[in-house]
Design an enzyme around this catalytic site. Structure first.
Site, mmCIF file in Angstrom:
data_model
loop_
_atom_site.group_PDB
_atom_site.id
_atom_site.type_symbol
_atom_site.label_atom_id
_atom_site.label_comp_id
_atom_site.label_asym_id
_atom_site.label_seq_id
_atom_site.Cartn_x
_atom_site.Cartn_y
_atom_site.Cartn_z
ATOM 1 N N HIS A 30 -12.768 11.404 -49.570
ATOM 2 C CA HIS A 30 -14.914 11.840 -49.217
ATOM 3 C C HIS A 30 -15.024 12.843 -49.527
ATOM 4 O O HIS A 30 -15.300 14.031 -48.606
ATOM 5 C CB HIS A 30 -15.752 10.956 -49.006
ATOM 6 C CG HIS A 30 -17.223 11.034 -49.438
ATOM 7 N ND1 HIS A 30 -16.918 10.310 -51.397
ATOM 8 C CD2 HIS A 30 -18.697 10.981 -49.105
ATOM 9 C CE1 HIS A 30 -18.651 10.417 -51.419
ATOM 10 N NE2 HIS A 30 -19.301 11.084 -50.518
ATOM 11 N N ASP A 80 -11.319 7.493 -51.847
ATOM 12 C CA ASP A 80 -12.647 7.706 -51.848
ATOM 13 C C ASP A 80 -12.507 6.856 -52.696
ATOM 14 O O ASP A 80 -13.239 6.135 -53.715
ATOM 15 C CB ASP A 80 -13.286 8.536 -52.398
ATOM 16 C CG ASP A 80 -14.901 8.929 -51.809
ATOM 17 O OD1 ASP A 80 -15.388 8.098 -51.692
ATOM 18 O OD2 ASP A 80 -15.294 9.550 -52.533
ATOM 19 N N SER A 85 -20.765 14.443 -52.535
ATOM 20 C CA SER A 85 -21.244 13.018 -52.151
ATOM 21 C C SER A 85 -22.983 12.957 -53.211
ATOM 22 O O SER A 85 -22.424 14.291 -53.989
ATOM 23 C CB SER A 85 -21.936 12.711 -50.968
ATOM 24 O OG SER A 85 -22.242 10.825 -50.887
#
Ligand SMILES: *[C@@H]1O[C@H](CO)[C@@H](O)[C@H](O)[C@H]1NC(C)=O
Ligand SMILES: *[C@@H]1O[C@H](CO)[C@@H](O)[C@H](O)[C@H]1NC(C)=O
Ligand SMILES: *[C@@H]1O[C@H](CO)[C@@H](O)[C@H](O)[C@H]1NC(C)=O
Ligand SMILES: *[C@@H]1O[C@H](CO)[C@@H](O)[C@H](O)[C@H]1NC(C)=O
Ligand SMILES: *[C@@H]1O[C@H](CO)[C@@H](O)[C@H](O)[C@H]1NC(C)=O
Ligand SMILES: *[C@@H]1O[C@H](CO)[C@@H](O)[C@H](O)[C@H]1NC(C)=O
Length: 506
Positions: free
Chosen positions: A466, A441, A189
């Site tokens: 993710h 994602d 991320s």
């Protein structure tokens, strides 16, 4: 539009803002970003953070200027495990996680890739906490002071964080007499963005980066603001057309009900909401939070990243929505789906829509999202499962001014790290970066989805969510996930062997 009811919703993306907003109404983002929670036990999954020793490093407050105030320091936390390390004599590698916007234990708990592969590579494992998060708080560790205003928050930025990592790891290597040990950086991320940028800015410190689900192209004028909601819509629609239609049609029904006499009471009962007060807008926000985060963490095995959830939770939500026993009772269907996210453990007695407890210490993100991290995620078109809305930079900017008294700098990240024409630029400049993305994602819309050069590769998993690749391996992992990790390991092994070759020959 119903009366006294705001059909506007902002969503934190485990802090990564933000859903938004069109329309004349406008509410400022609440900070710290609210993550709807529920009354159930936390940490029911055994905590692998017991596997690391906690340490602190005296870090410089401001790496980029030399006025006296810059020399202030703070205690930066890192976690370390040297059990598998081959040691300095063998120049054994260091696996370094570039911490993102939360307490470092949370990322250590959900990032098994380094740990799983440390024995094979005889690697030292280090997780560094990002400044202004967890226990790594400047201004004497006093969070109230550190976050009191723009003057104290001004030292919270990605460039400062990268400089922290370079400083700490260089110091640590010296301390361990391991200056020739190669460092490979990892991150998911925002942490993945940091890992990729770290490799580009500090090539003499890290030999390569695994940047997982890193939306480095998710900025203004680089990615469509509609891509985020498009991907979520596709996730649910691919389960069933009925699931898609029920979700899409639900907002109008909620608004209609909320505006009727006794409608709010009906909603409160339908969704087992704890408190007497409820608004249609709060319910919409609560439901969209569940749809967004479930799409993001649609993992193939049971998980507990944001909330405890079953394997393939999007499928489970659609199963609840498609359940024939609920007939055409939309609220019963939505309630069933919401239970997958908010009540998988079955321990919630009622749902608290106002709960904005921040269990992972994500509070600093509000500032980052209002200064440099202007990730565009707010638009939804006519096809979307969310109410149609345009993304508005101006709305974001005025909300930021309201909250922090600062003007965002949307051009800064592409200026500092690049992004425009990334293929052309990095083809001749960068090397040794893996960009992993799972196409389920929503953040993959801002990711690097095709390879740039022989050593800047994109690994794309159609069924991935993710940073699923970074999770601890389990015996239930599907074949495609095993193959993704195998490929990543092979590439990292190649970086290392090239490094050792160079070390021996120079
Ligand atoms: C590091 O991991 C090993 C293997 O799981 C474990 O035995 C050890 O206690 C850990 N070390 C620290 C410092 O936590
Ligand atoms: C910001 O907060 C710090 C620490 O609380 C305080 O000393 C300073 O006066 C504040 N600055 C402004 C401009 O309010
Ligand atoms: C390096 O060693 C010194 C002296 O023992 C210690 O104070 C410092 O914290 C160490 N730094 C790191 C990053 O381990
Ligand atoms: C579903 O809706 C239709 C039309 O609105 C109605 O006739 C029917 O009785 C409803 N079925 C159930 C199970 O509520
Ligand atoms: C949570 O799940 C349990 C078990 O299915 C159920 O009994 C309970 O009512 C649910 N809580 C809420 C608030 O819906
Ligand atoms: C994005 O592009 C538009 C149109 O070219 C331009 O007006 C705007 O200033 C750009 N925004 C940023 C933040 O670069």
């Amino acid at each position: 539009m119903g009366t006294g009811f705001i059909s506007i919703w902002f969503l934190p993306l485990f802090s990564l803002l933000v859903f938004g907003i069109s329309s004349a109404h406008f509410i400022p983002i609440r900070f710290p970003t609210p993550i709807a929670q529920f009354q159930a036990e936390k940490d029911s999954v055994s905590s692998p953070t017991g596997l690391y020793k906690e340490k602190f490093f005296t870090q410089i407050l401001d790496h980029f200027n030399f006025n006296p105030q810059s020399y202030q320091t703070f205690q930066q936390r890192y976690l370390i495990n040297d059990t598998f390390w081959g040691g300095p004599k063998k120049n054994a590698p260091i696996f370094l996680y570039t911490g993102n916007e939360g307490e470092i234990e949370w990322f250590a708990q959900n990032t098994g890739f380094m740990y799983d592969n440390a024995p094979r590579f005889k690697a030292l494992i280090v997780f560094i906490e990002h400044r202004y998060y967890g226990k790594s708080i400047p201004f004497g560790g006093n969070e109230d002071v550190a976050k009191s205003n723009a003057s104290t928050l001004g030292y919270l930025s990605s460039t400062q964080a990268l400089a922290d990592y370079a400083t700490l790891i260089t110091h640590l290597k010296n301390n361990l007499s391991a200056t020739d040990s190669p460092v490979v950086v990892f991150g998911g991320s925002y942490g993945g963005m940091l890992a990729a940028w770290f490799r580009l800015k500090y090539p003499h410190v890290a030999i390569g980066a695994l940047a997982s689900s890193a939306p480095i192209l998710g900025f203004v004028n680089l990615t469509s603001p509609y891509s985020f909601s498009k991907i979520i819509t596709q996730d649910f629609r691919s389960e069933s057309e009925n699931c898609y239609k029920v979700l899409k049609g639900s907002w109008q029904q909620i608004e209609d009900t909320a505006s009727q006499n006794g409608g709010l009471e009906k909603l409160r009962n339908s969704f087992k909401i704890c408190k007497n007060y409820i608004s249609g807008g709060a319910l919409e926000g609560w439901l969209s939070t569940a749809w967004v985060y479930t799409a993001m963490t649609d993992y193939p095995t049971p998980s507990n990243f944001l909330n405890p959830m079953p394997a393939y939770p999007v499928k489970q939500m659609c199963k609840a929505i498609d359940d024939p026993t609920t007939g055409n009772d939309t609220f019963a269907k939505l309630y069933g789906a919401a239970n997958v996210y908010y009540n998988y453990t079955g321990t919630a007695t009622c749902f608290d829509l106002d709960d904005d407890s921040d269990t992972h210490g994500l509070g600093g993100w509000g500032w980052q999202a209002c200064t440099e991290m202007i990730l565009v995620t707010g638009g939804s078109d006519e096809e979307s499962i969310f109410p149609p809305s345009d993304w508005s930079y101006d709305a974001r900017a005025s909300s930021c001014k309201f909250s922090f008294g600062v003007e965002p700098r949307p051009d800064w990240i592409p200026t500092e790290f690049g992004g425009h024409n990334i293929k052309r630029v990095l083809k001749r400049f960068g090397s040794n970066i893996i960009f992993f993305n799972g196409l389920r994602d929503p953040w993959s819309g801002g990711g690097v989805l095709s390879g740039i050069s022989k050593s800047i590769v994109a690994i794309v998993a159609e069924k991935g969510a993710h940073h699923v690749d970074l999770r601890f391996a389990t015996s239930e992992d599907p074949k495609w996930l095993q193959q993704v990790r195998k490929r990543e390991v092979k590439i990292i092994a190649k970086w290392l062997s090239e490094y050792y070759h160079d070390l021996a020959h120079t």
